[in-house]
Design an enzyme around this catalytic site. Structure first.
Site, PDB file in Angstrom:
ATOM      1  N   TYR A 151      34.581  53.947  45.222  1.00  0.00           N
ATOM      2  CA  TYR A 151      34.947  53.596  43.905  1.00  0.00           C
ATOM      3  C   TYR A 151      35.753  55.336  43.415  1.00  0.00           C
ATOM      4  CZ  TYR A 151      38.089  51.668  40.719  1.00  0.00           C
ATOM      5  OH  TYR A 151      39.384  50.694  40.387  1.00  0.00           O
ATOM      6  N   LYS A 208      37.586  53.360  47.956  1.00  0.00           N
ATOM      7  CA  LYS A 208      39.221  52.792  46.938  1.00  0.00           C
ATOM      8  C   LYS A 208      39.522  54.391  47.110  1.00  0.00           C
ATOM      9  CE  LYS A 208      40.334  49.561  42.942  1.00  0.00           C
ATOM     10  NZ  LYS A 208      40.404  48.764  42.482  1.00  0.00           N
ATOM     11  N   LYS A 210      41.189  55.142  42.975  1.00  0.00           N
ATOM     12  CA  LYS A 210      41.979  54.884  42.354  1.00  0.00           C
ATOM     13  C   LYS A 210      44.055  55.649  41.874  1.00  0.00           C
ATOM     14  CE  LYS A 210      41.980  51.718  39.753  1.00  0.00           C
ATOM     15  NZ  LYS A 210      42.764  50.697  39.742  1.00  0.00           N
ATOM     16  N   ASP A 238      44.883  52.187  44.638  1.00  0.00           N
ATOM     17  CA  ASP A 238      45.326  50.530  44.560  1.00  0.00           C
ATOM     18  C   ASP A 238      45.854  51.785  43.045  1.00  0.00           C
ATOM     19  OD1 ASP A 238      45.748  49.379  42.156  1.00  0.00           O
ATOM     20  OD2 ASP A 238      43.678  49.092  41.746  1.00  0.00           O
ATOM     21  N   ASN A 240      47.639  50.247  40.607  1.00  0.00           N
ATOM     22  CA  ASN A 240      47.992  49.331  38.935  1.00  0.00           C
ATOM     23  C   ASN A 240      49.257  48.997  39.283  1.00  0.00           C
ATOM     24  OD1 ASN A 240      45.169  50.535  38.062  1.00  0.00           O
ATOM     25  ND2 ASN A 240      45.404  48.560  38.272  1.00  0.00           N
ATOM     26  N   GLU A 263      45.960  47.551  47.186  1.00  0.00           N
ATOM     27  CA  GLU A 263      45.851  46.605  46.098  1.00  0.00           C
ATOM     28  C   GLU A 263      46.999  47.105  44.725  1.00  0.00           C
ATOM     29  OE1 GLU A 263      41.626  47.280  44.913  1.00  0.00           O
ATOM     30  OE2 GLU A 263      42.185  46.275  42.960  1.00  0.00           O
ATOM     31  N   GLU A 269      59.574  43.701  38.495  1.00  0.00           N
ATOM     32  CA  GLU A 269      60.375  45.090  38.297  1.00  0.00           C
ATOM     33  C   GLU A 269      62.201  44.541  38.399  1.00  0.00           C
ATOM     34  OE1 GLU A 269      59.706  47.288  41.200  1.00  0.00           O
ATOM     35  OE2 GLU A 269      61.543  46.312  42.445  1.00  0.00           O
ATOM     36  N   ASN A 292      44.263  42.655  41.589  1.00  0.00           N
ATOM     37  CA  ASN A 292      43.465  42.124  40.273  1.00  0.00           C
ATOM     38  C   ASN A 292      44.214  42.215  39.390  1.00  0.00           C
ATOM     39  OD1 ASN A 292      42.770  45.168  40.223  1.00  0.00           O
ATOM     40  ND2 ASN A 292      42.540  44.695  38.236  1.00  0.00           N
ATOM     41  N   ASP A 316      37.128  38.358  40.102  1.00  0.00           N
ATOM     42  CA  ASP A 316      36.115  39.465  39.034  1.00  0.00           C
ATOM     43  C   ASP A 316      35.572  38.414  37.918  1.00  0.00           C
ATOM     44  OD1 ASP A 316      35.333  40.623  36.718  1.00  0.00           O
ATOM     45  OD2 ASP A 316      35.764  41.922  37.231  1.00  0.00           O
ATOM     46  N   HIS A 342      37.391  42.399  41.316  1.00  0.00           N
ATOM     47  CA  HIS A 342      36.982  43.716  41.218  1.00  0.00           C
ATOM     48  C   HIS A 342      36.410  44.134  39.778  1.00  0.00           C
ATOM     49  CE1 HIS A 342      38.574  44.556  36.753  1.00  0.00           C
ATOM     50  NE2 HIS A 342      39.284  45.566  37.305  1.00  0.00           N
ATOM     51  N   ASN A 344      34.976  47.236  36.078  1.00  0.00           N
ATOM     52  CA  ASN A 344      35.376  47.473  35.349  1.00  0.00           C
ATOM     53  C   ASN A 344      34.363  48.345  35.753  1.00  0.00           C
ATOM     54  OD1 ASN A 344      38.162  47.760  34.468  1.00  0.00           O
ATOM     55  ND2 ASN A 344      38.293  45.999  33.798  1.00  0.00           N
ATOM     56  N   HIS A 371      32.668  49.621  39.783  1.00  0.00           N
ATOM     57  CA  HIS A 371      32.154  51.798  38.848  1.00  0.00           C
ATOM     58  C   HIS A 371      30.315  51.924  38.824  1.00  0.00           C
ATOM     59  CE1 HIS A 371      36.162  50.121  38.152  1.00  0.00           C
ATOM     60  NE2 HIS A 371      36.403  51.375  37.016  1.00  0.00           N
TER      61      HIS A 371
HETATM   62  O1  LIG Z   1      39.856  52.808  35.140  1.00  0.00           O
HETATM   63  C1  LIG Z   1      39.192  52.008  35.779  1.00  0.00           C
HETATM   64  O2  LIG Z   1      38.952  51.562  35.617  1.00  0.00           O
HETATM   65  C2  LIG Z   1      40.313  50.837  36.224  1.00  0.00           C
HETATM   66  O3  LIG Z   1      41.922  51.066  36.577  1.00  0.00           O
HETATM   67  C3  LIG Z   1      39.882  49.757  35.714  1.00  0.00           C
HETATM   68  O4  LIG Z   1      39.831  49.490  34.720  1.00  0.00           O
HETATM   69  C4  LIG Z   1      40.910  48.464  36.016  1.00  0.00           C
HETATM   70  O5  LIG Z   1      40.981  47.356  35.827  1.00  0.00           O
HETATM   71  C5  LIG Z   1      40.612  48.603  38.163  1.00  0.00           C
HETATM   72  O6  LIG Z   1      39.361  48.595  38.124  1.00  0.00           O
HETATM   73  C6  LIG Z   1      41.451  47.478  38.745  1.00  0.00           C
HETATM   74  O7  LIG Z   1      41.357  47.356  40.188  1.00  0.00           O
HETATM   75  O8  LIG Z   1      42.882  47.848  38.581  1.00  0.00           O
HETATM   76 MG   LIG Z   2      42.808  47.271  41.148  1.00  0.00          MG
END
Ligand SMILES: O=C(O)[C@H](O)[C@@H](O)[C@H](O)[C@@H](O)C(=O)O
Ligand SMILES: [Mg+2]
Length: 448
Positions: A151, A208, A210, A238, A240, A263, A269, A292, A316, A342, A344, A371
């Protein structure tokens, strides 16, 4: 009537650990992250544990539950969990945030208390029956090893803050990962370098990224760079749900063979829900979608499935609960979807929760998010599971297979008590980078 052990003690212990300055749509991770340990002791001498994200609401629900749990037999665990569920619903009656103004984890809080109680009870029950928790879930243990992904995050420069981030000073004989995970990584090359170090240390096959941090085009370039370096890897991004539907389609439509799935590329919207926009994204691009954000309870899941909006629910166990997430896995297997998970920031009790969930999932699963690589080394249990070859292997112990290291727990609890901000707020660190920065779920963190 029955003969199962009685719960003689319940402790709710908030704890804090160190984190790197990881960027996401909600800002930058603070130098501390917080979790709750729920510890149950029974009169057979067993200790059951669960871990969940720490928030004031969850702490209160659990602390209020103590008199309802202590003195009860573990044989009525289902009733104990569903009674807490009813009390949890009452506590959570305040209106949910209106889309799109919620941070990714806001909707995840609901049911954290129920999930952590259920986990600790499953741990006790497993020890009573001398079976791993994976054997108590749905179809029982299906595998001994669970694939997890690497991740990756863009990392901000911690030196622009006066917060107490670890510096990850290089130490002789230590793997470079332990240094790199604390250093700024804002370019494609730096992210690839992180991936290389993580791959070397943990053997990841898949990654993955972020997103929601830089312009979408830049993040897609980072994905391309990762794929170039790791051609065999399954790679996902992802953001988000921060991209618009049109933007998500244009960024991803030519990414077949590079992105294995996407993801939460877009969300609610213009009067359309995230389930509707993801369904359109899927139709327009033909790429599998994981989430998620828009299928986090049974009602949302039902709408998501009716719309054919998702392929990979990231179930999760910290909000679906271990058994709830296992049911999602069973349904995925029967309905041609794929279970993912998912994550954190978390400690090693949660790591064991992921391992047992994955071990009990029937059929094919996609490598789970964790994580843990950002926290590894900060153990709260005596023999934490290890990620090797990109997999988590279950140990031979009954229950969750964890034994708390109470000295380490005591230190992490003290660290929590000393914190000024105890609930997660990624805007705090972010405001060191951009004065007055405020979360906007539709604008990349650094595009301001
Ligand atoms: O910064 C993070 O740790 C992530 O954005 C998480 O908070 C979040 O929930 C993430 O893991 C996700 O997959 O959306
Ligand atoms: Mg996510």
């Amino acid at each position: 009537m029955s003969d199962t052990p009685k719960i003689v003690e319940m402790q709710v212990i908030p704890v804090a650990g160190y984190d790197s300055m990881l960027l996401n749509i909600a800002g930058a991770h603070h130098c501390y992250f917080t979790r709750i340990l729920l510890v149950l002791k029974d009169n057979a001498g067993h200790t059951g544990v669960g871990e969940a994200p720490a928030t004031g609401v969850v702490l209160k629900i659990l602390t209020d539950a103590i008199p309802h749990i202590v003195g009860q037999e573990i044989g009525i665990m289902n009733q104990l969990v569903s009674d807490l569920h009813k009390r949890d619903l009452e506590e959570n009656r305040q209106p949910k945030p209106v889309l799109p103004g919620f941070r990714p984890w806001d909707l995840e809080r609901h049911h954290n208390a129920v999930a952590v109680l259920e986990t600790a009870l499953l741990d006790l029950m497993g020890q009573f029956l001398n079976q791993p928790v994976a054997q108590l879930l749905g179809p029982g243990k299906q595998r001994d090893e669970v694939p997890v992904l690497g991740y990756l995050f863009y990392i901000a420069d911690r030196q622009k803050t006066d917060l107490e981030y670890q510096d990850g000073k290089r130490q002789e004989g230590q793997h470079p990962w332990y240094h790199l995970r604390h250093q700024e990584a804002m370019s494609h090359d730096k992210v690839v370098q992180l991936a290389e170090a993580a791959q070397d240390k943990y053997g990841f096959k898949d990654f993955k990224l972020k997103g929601g941090v830089l312009a979408g085009e830049v993040e897609i370039e980072t994905v391309r760079a990762l794929k170039k370096r790791f051609p065999q890897a399954r790679i996902t991004v992802d953001p988000n749900a921060s991209w618009s539907l049109d933007q998500a389609i244009s960024l991803c439509k030519d990414m077949h063979g590079i992105l294995s799935y996407v993801e939460d590329p877009c969300g609610a919207e213009q009067g359309f829900s995230g389930r509707e926009t993801l369904a359109e994204f899927k139709r327009a691009t033909g790429l599998p979608v994981a989430t998620n954000m828009i299928a986090n309870d049974w009602r949302q899941m039902s709408h998501a499935l009716q719309l054919n909006a998702i392929d990979i629910p990231l179930a999760d166990p910290h909000y679906w609960s271990m058994r709830g997430a296992n049911i999602i896995g069973t349904l995925c297997n029967a309905w041609g979807l794929t279970l993912g998970c998912h994550s954190n920031n978390h400690f090693d009790v949660s790591l064991a929760m992921l391992a047992h969930l994955g071990a009990a999932a029937p059929g094919e699963i996609t490598p789970f998010d964790t994580h843990w690589i950002w926290q590894e080394g900060q153990h709260l249990t005596k023999n934490p599971l290890q990620i090797k070859d990109g997999k988590l292997a279950l140990n031979e112990l009954p229950g969750l297979g964890v034994e708390l290291d109470m000295d380490a727990v005591g230190i992490a609890h003290q660290r929590y008590n000393n914190l000024r901000h105890k609930d997660r707020d990624d805007a705090i660190a972010m405001q060191y980078l951009i004065r007055g920065w405020a979360f906007d779920g539709k604008r990349a963190t650094l595009v301001r």
